[in-house]
Design an enzyme around this catalytic site. Sequence first.
Site, PDB file in Angstrom:
ATOM      1  N   ASP A 185      -6.688   0.481 -10.646  1.00 40.16           N
ATOM      2  CA  ASP A 185      -6.659   0.664  -9.185  1.00 40.16           C
ATOM      3  C   ASP A 185      -7.059  -0.608  -8.454  1.00 40.16           C
ATOM      4  OD1 ASP A 185      -5.799   3.101  -8.198  1.00 40.16           O
ATOM      5  OD2 ASP A 185      -7.752   4.083  -8.417  1.00 40.16           O
ATOM      6  N   ASP A 192     -10.384   4.060  -9.133  1.00 39.80           N
ATOM      7  CA  ASP A 192     -11.598   3.732  -8.372  1.00 39.80           C
ATOM      8  C   ASP A 192     -12.493   4.960  -8.234  1.00 39.80           C
ATOM      9  OD1 ASP A 192     -10.076   5.118  -6.543  1.00 39.80           O
ATOM     10  OD2 ASP A 192     -10.223   3.632  -4.945  1.00 39.80           O
ATOM     11  N   SER A 193     -12.048   6.103  -8.767  1.00 38.08           N
ATOM     12  CA  SER A 193     -12.933   7.272  -8.894  1.00 38.08           C
ATOM     13  C   SER A 193     -14.185   6.908  -9.681  1.00 38.08           C
ATOM     14  CB  SER A 193     -12.195   8.425  -9.579  1.00 38.08           C
ATOM     15  OG  SER A 193     -11.570   7.976 -10.776  1.00 38.08           O
ATOM     16  N   GLU A 244      -3.074   2.711  -2.878  1.00 34.54           N
ATOM     17  CA  GLU A 244      -2.842   3.869  -2.014  1.00 34.54           C
ATOM     18  C   GLU A 244      -2.075   3.458  -0.771  1.00 34.54           C
ATOM     19  OE1 GLU A 244      -6.518   5.885  -1.168  1.00 34.54           O
ATOM     20  OE2 GLU A 244      -7.062   6.008  -3.294  1.00 34.54           O
ATOM     21  N   LYS A 296      -2.456   0.087  -9.315  1.00 30.54           N
ATOM     22  CA  LYS A 296      -2.147   1.210  -8.429  1.00 30.54           C
ATOM     23  C   LYS A 296      -2.771   0.913  -7.074  1.00 30.54           C
ATOM     24  CE  LYS A 296      -4.094   5.494  -8.744  1.00 30.54           C
ATOM     25  NZ  LYS A 296      -4.744   5.650  -7.422  1.00 30.54           N
ATOM     26  N   GLU A 324      -1.166  13.265  -4.629  1.00 37.97           N
ATOM     27  CA  GLU A 324      -2.481  13.921  -4.703  1.00 37.97           C
ATOM     28  C   GLU A 324      -2.605  15.018  -3.658  1.00 37.97           C
ATOM     29  OE1 GLU A 324      -5.935  11.445  -5.165  1.00 37.97           O
ATOM     30  OE2 GLU A 324      -7.303  13.117  -4.822  1.00 37.97           O
TER      31      GLU A 324
HETATM   32  O1  KIV Z   1      -9.178   6.958  -8.687  1.00 41.21           O
HETATM   33  C1  KIV Z   1      -8.590   7.773  -9.404  1.00 41.21           C
HETATM   34  O2  KIV Z   1      -9.081   8.204 -10.459  1.00 41.21           O
HETATM   35  C2  KIV Z   1      -7.266   8.214  -8.964  1.00 41.21           C
HETATM   36  C3  KIV Z   1      -6.683   9.417  -9.646  1.00 41.21           C
HETATM   37  C4  KIV Z   1      -7.415  10.613  -9.224  1.00 41.21           C
HETATM   38  C5  KIV Z   1      -5.240   9.519  -9.425  1.00 41.21           C
HETATM   39  O3  KIV Z   1      -6.721   7.664  -8.064  1.00 41.21           O
END
Ligand code: KIV
Length: 263
Positions: free
Chosen positions: A79, A40-41, A111, A109, A178
């Site tokens: 994510d 989600d970056s 969090e 993924k 992280e």
């Molecule tokens: O959103 C993302 O790119 C991430 C990575 C930095 C692990 O969660």
Amino acid sequence: MTPPAIRARKGGAPLVCLTAYTTPMARLVDREADVILVGDSLGMVVHGLPSTLGVTLEMMILHGLAARRGTTRACLVVDLPFGSYEAGPDQAFRSAARVMAETGCAAVKLEGGESMAPTIDFLTRRGVPVMAHVGLMPQSVNVTGGYRTQGRGSVAAARVEADARAVSDAGAFSVVLEKITEPLARRITEALPIPTIGIGASAACDGQILVIDDMLGLFTDFQPSFVRRYAELGRAVEAAVAAYAADVRARSFPGREHVFNDD
Ligand code: KIV
């Protein structure tokens, strides 16, 4: 690479992981990476948002599908964005099932540590492989108060350790650590039966991940101190655009070789 194959790499050769959000970039990364994460970056590095909180499930599905088209061998992980899973296991399953069915990714993924363990257990028992993410959790910055290094001091370290243990016990096939201290990352990596994937968590982890735009010098708003720049593509793009602009203004582009004639 499948989630079980990633899990089986515990203690083996370090896992090479990178983000990618488009078909051409995934195709380039797929040549080397074990894991491609549609993180989600992308909200910050592709869409110009101030944080990851504004990222939607639709954005993740669109970019997940694009990355899927460029991925043939890496394990593709997408994510779950903020607000799409925290309400409970049912909501998380509905979001994860949509992401998996509509993108063809291998895993999701999310969090969260101890608080997310019941959700991870629920998902993994229903066919959704989960990569967990503990330590600094960017979706929780409004609660934790920023992007500081996590796990400094014995109380904070114990909390991160308990989070990592909980997601592993719940069935996650790997866990992103992280921005935590090196001794803590080493302890967690030694203690867990699943691979740890570090970002700002030292070489003690079982693998490493970086945001592709950071390591290529494409995202230059700020540079986290744990990033190593492997290229300066932002500068290369600036130079190319300036050269093109100069050629257009001087009428030296298009050249004779780019022009169509009658015959
Ligand atoms: O959103 C993302 O790119 C991430 C990575 C930095 C692990 O969660």
